[in-house]
Design a protein around this motif. Structure first.
Motif, mmCIF file in Angstrom:
data_model
loop_
_atom_site.group_PDB
_atom_site.id
_atom_site.type_symbol
_atom_site.label_atom_id
_atom_site.label_comp_id
_atom_site.label_asym_id
_atom_site.label_seq_id
_atom_site.Cartn_x
_atom_site.Cartn_y
_atom_site.Cartn_z
ATOM 1 N N SER A 117 -6.623 45.013 74.872
ATOM 2 C CA SER A 117 -7.810 45.950 74.056
ATOM 3 C C SER A 117 -8.934 45.928 74.838
ATOM 4 O O SER A 117 -9.713 46.796 74.888
ATOM 5 C CB SER A 117 -7.879 45.626 72.606
ATOM 6 O OG SER A 117 -8.157 44.204 72.604
ATOM 7 N N ASN A 118 -9.456 45.029 75.727
ATOM 8 C CA ASN A 118 -10.261 45.190 76.777
ATOM 9 C C ASN A 118 -10.214 46.492 77.441
ATOM 10 O O ASN A 118 -11.195 47.148 77.718
ATOM 11 C CB ASN A 118 -10.627 44.030 77.781
ATOM 12 C CG ASN A 118 -11.001 42.715 77.146
ATOM 13 O OD1 ASN A 118 -11.276 42.820 75.906
ATOM 14 N ND2 ASN A 118 -10.837 41.822 77.977
ATOM 15 N N MET A 119 -9.060 46.914 77.856
ATOM 16 C CA MET A 119 -8.860 48.172 78.617
ATOM 17 C C MET A 119 -9.444 49.256 77.886
ATOM 18 O O MET A 119 -10.015 50.079 78.680
ATOM 19 C CB MET A 119 -7.446 48.331 78.836
ATOM 20 C CG MET A 119 -6.827 47.374 79.791
ATOM 21 S SD MET A 119 -5.345 47.784 80.445
ATOM 22 C CE MET A 119 -5.688 49.205 81.429
ATOM 23 N N LEU A 134 -10.973 50.170 81.301
ATOM 24 C CA LEU A 134 -10.556 49.719 82.603
ATOM 25 C C LEU A 134 -9.341 50.592 82.895
ATOM 26 O O LEU A 134 -8.594 51.181 82.129
ATOM 27 C CB LEU A 134 -10.040 48.102 82.264
ATOM 28 C CG LEU A 134 -11.100 47.293 81.764
ATOM 29 C CD1 LEU A 134 -10.619 45.936 81.497
ATOM 30 C CD2 LEU A 134 -12.299 47.363 82.662
ATOM 31 N N THR A 135 -8.955 50.462 84.262
ATOM 32 C CA THR A 135 -7.761 50.988 84.752
ATOM 33 C C THR A 135 -6.826 49.987 85.271
ATOM 34 O O THR A 135 -7.284 49.265 86.321
ATOM 35 C CB THR A 135 -7.871 52.171 85.668
ATOM 36 O OG1 THR A 135 -8.860 53.091 85.104
ATOM 37 C CG2 THR A 135 -6.701 52.875 86.280
ATOM 38 N N LEU A 136 -5.613 49.967 85.093
ATOM 39 C CA LEU A 136 -4.634 48.956 85.947
ATOM 40 C C LEU A 136 -3.421 50.145 86.475
ATOM 41 O O LEU A 136 -3.057 50.876 85.641
ATOM 42 C CB LEU A 136 -3.686 47.897 85.243
ATOM 43 C CG LEU A 136 -4.689 46.922 84.292
ATOM 44 C CD1 LEU A 136 -3.904 46.082 83.442
ATOM 45 C CD2 LEU A 136 -5.414 46.371 85.476
ATOM 46 N N LYS A 137 -3.303 50.071 87.790
ATOM 47 C CA LYS A 137 -2.300 50.863 88.616
ATOM 48 C C LYS A 137 -1.429 50.099 89.317
ATOM 49 O O LYS A 137 -1.857 49.197 90.164
ATOM 50 C CB LYS A 137 -3.291 51.861 89.289
ATOM 51 C CG LYS A 137 -2.247 52.868 89.777
ATOM 52 C CD LYS A 137 -3.201 54.157 90.226
ATOM 53 C CE LYS A 137 -2.665 55.475 90.902
ATOM 54 N NZ LYS A 137 -1.451 56.074 90.340
ATOM 55 N N GLY A 168 -6.795 53.173 71.822
ATOM 56 C CA GLY A 168 -7.033 52.151 70.428
ATOM 57 C C GLY A 168 -6.031 51.246 70.437
ATOM 58 O O GLY A 168 -4.814 51.504 71.086
ATOM 59 N N ALA A 169 -6.230 50.335 69.744
ATOM 60 C CA ALA A 169 -5.103 49.189 69.383
ATOM 61 C C ALA A 169 -5.342 48.719 68.069
ATOM 62 O O ALA A 169 -5.578 47.484 67.843
ATOM 63 C CB ALA A 169 -5.295 48.069 70.440
#
Lengths: 336, 336
Positions: A266-268, A273-276, B248-249
């Protein structure tokens, strides 16, 4: 005429958890005479890489899984020993993807002639001038969008990808570069040889705390070779707008149980944030830019690298297993 | 002169897990006379939104946490009751972020005059013409990079964001749109009213299996309002190159234990997946494009929406808690 018996390593069965010798077989194949347009290559180095573990599984992926009872493939460099193709002369060094055998024979279009490099072994084309350093380059520039002034964290930092990534990050404008590795000797290398500003041994304690100590002001970019606990720690350390390039997850490749996922996804949302994730084969259009940069950096003495060389095709499987356990520093290659 | 007592809801203490009434207090504040450049607004609707739960915590985020013993803020619409600012006349409808009170008074720059819309309540500016639909729009277009022909999965699909997202996805070219919600009645709405091709009740069984049945050929885009099990299931269903917008989460906002993270993050590498978290406040430059599209869609009758209206500021906290438990269909607003 050159020798025509090719000794090859095949995938005999799909591993569950850690691969063992029984998952592989060594097969001698009598090569036919060259057809027009084909060449035969005596390989000098073959590449073993962590991504190969994933291809041993039969799962949905960009890369097709290795076929059973077929030769494992992967990067290799060798020299032409016989040619029926224009532009390929006996003795020419070539780079190709038909590894895990001593003799590779195929249509010339599957090979690329490279240059002998003063002071560098041909194996450089598998590492610092090849797929692993290119992976580091693409991951930082295209995937993570590295910007001037970023603080960058790299896991698996003493491996082939990580040791290149730390140096590339610095050369591309990172303010601070932090790495993790799995031994005190590797941690020393990171700061003393590869130019990392700070480094820690992830076996010394929780990654989260060690990362926080090394990057008290947070990180902007994370280059992930490890997954698992490292990824969760990075998600906690990210500054708003942080970007992660997910290159590998060696910590879970050989796990037979579902790994623990990052509990802080949920920090994203809250931090944007982006993760790829990526596999470098989909970014081949950036190879010329990489080669231009890397050739210049090497010529200027701005890049250092290590290789871990295992001798003999018969030791390829053991070398691969050692690689998965972190026995390498820098690029691991099998020398034939 | 208008009334000058503003009844406000303050955050009295930071909740652990589910908020309770004791985390809030109701405070009557005597407003000073207007200063030059200020206006006083009688609010008609205030917005309650899941993201507000995150702001009740004191954690690193783009949005500052709510201050203790200060009024909760958030979207609201009302009418000017007194004005000392040019361009703001008594009776003008205005949109602003100074919610959770009956009277809001501040510099005129904190308010935006809107139009009375034929056939639509002012509360539309909090939902289908406001933050929630804008969030759906940005998430699909800018964050997930929706393309013609994509198969799209949306969780929390009957909420304010999800019910807009399903329709926007279709209008922007999605081939197939799949939604999940938490009741049979909501699932019916998804397919019968909001134009979803398929929908399921996540309480009927594991999300993974239900999603696979609804999208046997995989998904290309995931719009996540829920997190947790839904995110893990999406990571399993993604086709290569899949993109997730993490909005959202809600499944974990009130959890006091660390949630279980997705155990299949390594799919991100092998399939080249992207997950991008966002909060819409960072994408305000796209608001004009959203308003142009949405106004046209509404005028053409291409968009439907629902509101769940709770009466009375004194019920705002209860409304918010009900929202977090999924009692709403479409946008929940508090009507004053």
């Amino acid at each position: 005429m050159s020798t025509s018996t090719s000794t090859q390593i095949h995938l005999a069965s799909r591993p569950t958890g850690w691969p063992t010798d029984s998952n592989f077989s060594t097969v001698a194949v009598e090569l036919p005479d060259l057809a027009e347009g084909e060449i035969r290559v005596a390989n000098e180095f073959i590449s073993v890489d962590p991504y190969m573990r994933g291809r041993m599984n039969d799962t949905k992926s960009y890369a097709a899984p290795y076929a059973l009872d077929e030769v494992m493939t992967g990067g290799a460099v060798g020299r032409v020993v016989e040619s029926r193709a224009e532009g390929f002369n006996v003795g020419d060094p070539v780079l190709h993807q038909l590894g895990w055998r001593d003799l590779s024979q195929s249509a010339a279009g599957n090979f690329r002639v490279v240059k002998d490099l003063p002071g560098l072994p041909l194996s450089a084309y598998l590492g610092i001038l090849g797929m692993t350093a290119f992976t580091a380059y693409v991951g930082l520039t295209e995937i993570a969008g590295l910007k001037d002034g970023d603080t960058v964290f790299i896991s698996g930092a003493a491996g082939a990808v990580g040791s290149a990534a730390g140096q590339i990050a610095r050369l591309k404008g990172a303010k601070r570069v932090i790495g993790s590795a799995g031994s005190a000797a590797k941690v020393d290398l990171l700061t003393e040889k590869y130019g990392y500003d700070a480094a820690f041994n992830y076996k010394d304690g929780p990654v989260r705390g060690q990362l926080h100590d090394a990057a008290p002001e947070g990180i902007d970019v994370y280059f992930d070779n490890v997954g698992g606990e490292h990824l969760e720690a990075a998600l906690d350390a990210f500054n708003p707008g942080g970007r992660g390039a997910l290159c590998g997850a060696i910590s879970v490749y050989n796990s037979t149980e579902a790994p623990v996922g990052p509990r802080n996804m949920s920090n994203m949302v809250t931090r944007g944030l982006t993760l790829k994730g990526f596999t470098v084969g989909n970014y081949a259009e950036h190879y010329p830019a990489f080669m231009a940069d890397m050739s210049e950096w090497i010529a200027q003495g701005k890049i250092v690298f290590d290789e871990t060389v295992v001798e003999g095709l018969e030791n390829a499987v053991q070398g691969f297993l050692d690689l998965m356990r972190g026995a390498n520093t820098g690029k691991m290659v099998i020398k034939l």
